[in-house]
Design a protein around this motif. Sequence first.
Motif, PDB file in Angstrom:
ATOM      1  N   LYS A 114       6.817   3.573   5.422  1.00  0.00           N
ATOM      2  CA  LYS A 114       5.518   3.890   4.828  1.00  0.00           C
ATOM      3  C   LYS A 114       5.646   4.050   3.315  1.00  0.00           C
ATOM      4  O   LYS A 114       4.798   3.569   2.553  1.00  0.00           O
ATOM      5  CB  LYS A 114       4.934   5.164   5.447  1.00  0.00           C
ATOM      6  N   GLN A 160       2.594  -1.894  -2.456  1.00  0.00           N
ATOM      7  CA  GLN A 160       1.163  -1.997  -2.704  1.00  0.00           C
ATOM      8  C   GLN A 160       0.830  -1.599  -4.138  1.00  0.00           C
ATOM      9  O   GLN A 160       0.002  -2.240  -4.794  1.00  0.00           O
ATOM     10  CB  GLN A 160       0.374  -1.124  -1.721  1.00  0.00           C
ATOM     11  N   LYS A 189       7.917   2.653   1.418  1.00  0.00           N
ATOM     12  CA  LYS A 189       8.186   1.316   0.891  1.00  0.00           C
ATOM     13  C   LYS A 189       6.886   0.520   0.768  1.00  0.00           C
ATOM     14  O   LYS A 189       6.665  -0.180  -0.224  1.00  0.00           O
ATOM     15  CB  LYS A 189       9.176   0.596   1.824  1.00  0.00           C
ATOM     16  N   ILE A 190       6.007   0.629   1.766  1.00  0.00           N
ATOM     17  CA  ILE A 190       4.704  -0.063   1.742  1.00  0.00           C
ATOM     18  C   ILE A 190       3.877   0.429   0.563  1.00  0.00           C
ATOM     19  O   ILE A 190       3.273  -0.379  -0.164  1.00  0.00           O
ATOM     20  CB  ILE A 190       3.946   0.123   3.084  1.00  0.00           C
ATOM     21  N   LYS A 191       3.857   1.754   0.322  1.00  0.00           N
ATOM     22  CA  LYS A 191       3.096   2.296  -0.802  1.00  0.00           C
ATOM     23  C   LYS A 191       3.630   1.764  -2.128  1.00  0.00           C
ATOM     24  O   LYS A 191       2.867   1.409  -3.023  1.00  0.00           O
ATOM     25  CB  LYS A 191       3.156   3.829  -0.797  1.00  0.00           C
TER      26      LYS A 191
END
Length: 164
Positions: free
Chosen positions: A14, A21, A16-18
């Motif tokens: 999560k 993004q 890493k995704i932030k």
Amino acid sequence: MANVTEKEIVAYLKDKIKTIQSEAKKYEDLLNAFSSASPSKSAKQSKDNILDAVMEQAEDKETAAKPAKKKEAKPAKTPKAPKALEVPKEYTQDLSLGGKIAFALNEIGEGFGQDIANAMAQYEPQSDGDKLFKQIASVLSNLKSRGLLTATKEGRRDKYSLPK
């Protein structure tokens, strides 16, 4: 090995995704700034600010990825003066190509690569002038670039001579 729980893996992904993004948003803003139709003064400043931010981030990532190395000051290299091409007293098979070229040029004064090869072929009856030319073409160019031969352009060809 440390035991990694499923919860820790999910939290890492999560995070890493932030991060990705956030980075994608910066690139999207940069793209929008460059593709805007009316480049007003504020848009220009916005583009510059976004570009600066992206460049700083890219530099930060590069420096973080590379281990820091100490750069030692290297002494400046002084260019060496080229040694003069020595003309041998006689033509022998043991001479280097540079020596053979120098001898041939000393004999003929100046000439194109083919002329030099033909002069060399007189001393090497088993060799052909055309084959010798193919062998010496790159050597002639190298000697010219090192300043050991002078060359004048005649059309597309160089006419070589020994420096005076």
